[in-house]
Design an enzyme around this catalytic site. Sequence first.
Site, PDB file in Angstrom:
ATOM      1  N   GLY A   9       0.806  -1.219   0.000  1.00 30.34           N
ATOM      2  CA  GLY A   9       0.000   0.000   0.000  1.00 30.34           C
ATOM      3  C   GLY A   9       0.835   1.264   0.000  1.00 30.34           C
ATOM      4  N   GLY A  10       1.990   1.211  -0.624  1.00 26.21           N
ATOM      5  CA  GLY A  10       2.904   2.345  -0.607  1.00 26.21           C
ATOM      6  C   GLY A  10       2.706   3.337  -1.731  1.00 26.21           C
ATOM      7  CG  ASN A  80       0.802   1.735   4.587  1.00 32.10           C
ATOM      8  OD1 ASN A  80       0.655   2.492   5.537  1.00 32.10           O
ATOM      9  ND2 ASN A  80       0.315   2.008   3.377  1.00 32.10           N
ATOM     10  CB  SER A 130      -4.890   2.807  14.346  1.00 26.49           C
ATOM     11  OG  SER A 130      -5.796   3.779  14.834  1.00 26.49           O
ATOM     12  CE1 TYR A 143      -8.792   1.260  10.654  1.00 27.45           C
ATOM     13  CE2 TYR A 143      -8.871   2.248  12.841  1.00 27.45           C
ATOM     14  CZ  TYR A 143      -8.255   2.107  11.614  1.00 27.45           C
ATOM     15  OH  TYR A 143      -7.105   2.803  11.339  1.00 27.45           O
ATOM     16  CB  ALA A 145     -11.566  -6.019  16.769  1.00 24.70           C
ATOM     17  CE  LYS A 147      -5.552  -0.134  11.425  1.00 20.64           C
ATOM     18  NZ  LYS A 147      -4.425  -0.157  10.476  1.00 20.64           N
ATOM     19  CB  ILE A 176      -3.058  10.378   9.079  1.00 20.94           C
ATOM     20  CG1 ILE A 176      -2.248   9.912  10.295  1.00 20.94           C
ATOM     21  CG2 ILE A 176      -2.143  11.009   8.030  1.00 20.94           C
ATOM     22  CD1 ILE A 176      -1.371  10.951  10.924  1.00 20.94           C
TER      23      ILE A 176
END
Length: 248
Positions: A9-10, A80, A130, A143, A145, A147, A176
Site C-alpha cells: 500500500g505504498g 501498511n 492505530s 476496525y 479489533a 488494530k 491522518i
Amino acid sequence: MFKTLVITGGNKGIGLEITKYFLEKGYNVVVGARTSMPKNLDKNNKLKFLKINATIESDHNKLSKLALKHFGYIDVYINNVGISEWRPIEKIDKKFLDYIFNTNLKSFFWGCKTAIKFMNKGGSIINISSIAGKRGSKNNSVYSASKFGINGLTQSLSKEVGNKGIRINSVCPVLIMTKGLVKALKSNYSPAKGDVESFLKKFSKDQSALNRLPKAEEIAKTCFFLASDNASAITGQSINVDCGVFPQ
C-alpha cells in the site's frame, strides 16, 4: 550499500509518504498495491512496483522475490494496507467483517511471515496500526479489533524472532488526513457524522496536547527511525504518533 524497503500500500496516503521519504533517504523501495504508482514516481530507477492483493500470502512472496531479484536483499518490510469504516454492531455482517479483517489483519500476518522468511539478521518489520488498536470507540468495533490484533501480532512475533536478529514494531497514528480517512468520516456512523472539517478542528483543540494532528510525513519519519540502527534496541513496541491524543 543502499538498503531496501518492501512496503504494501505504498502508493497513496500514509504509504505514499513512507515510500517518498525512504526514497529521499537513498533506499531502494519495492511497492505492492492494488493500483498503480503516481506517474511522477513510476520512472524512479530505485523504485519497483508490483500489483498485488495483500490479503493473499503468495502475493507477498512475489513482492519479496521481486525485491531480491532487483536489489538482492530486504532490510525493511512495512505492512501498511488498511481500511477505516465506522459501523454500529447491528450493521456488521460477515461480508463487512471479512473485508476489514482480511485487509487490516490477515494481510499483516502474511507480510510478517514472508518478511521473516526472506529477511537477514538486522532486518526490521514495521506494522502500521492505530491508536484505535489501544482504545475502543463508538461504532468502531471491527476496525479497532483489527488494530488491536496488529499490536498483538507485533508483540508476539517480536519474542518469536528476536533471536534471529529481526525487530518488529508497530506505529500507531491518530487521525491522518488522507482521502481514505475523509471518505470514512463522511459516514453518519463516524464521530464526524459527515462534517469532517468541523470534527477535525474540534478534535485537534479538545483531544491533542499539541492542538494539532500529525502529518503523514511524520509517520514516515517514525518508520525511518524504527528501521535504522538508532532503534536497534527497540522491538515489540506499539508507538503512538498522535500529538499527545493518547499519552501513555
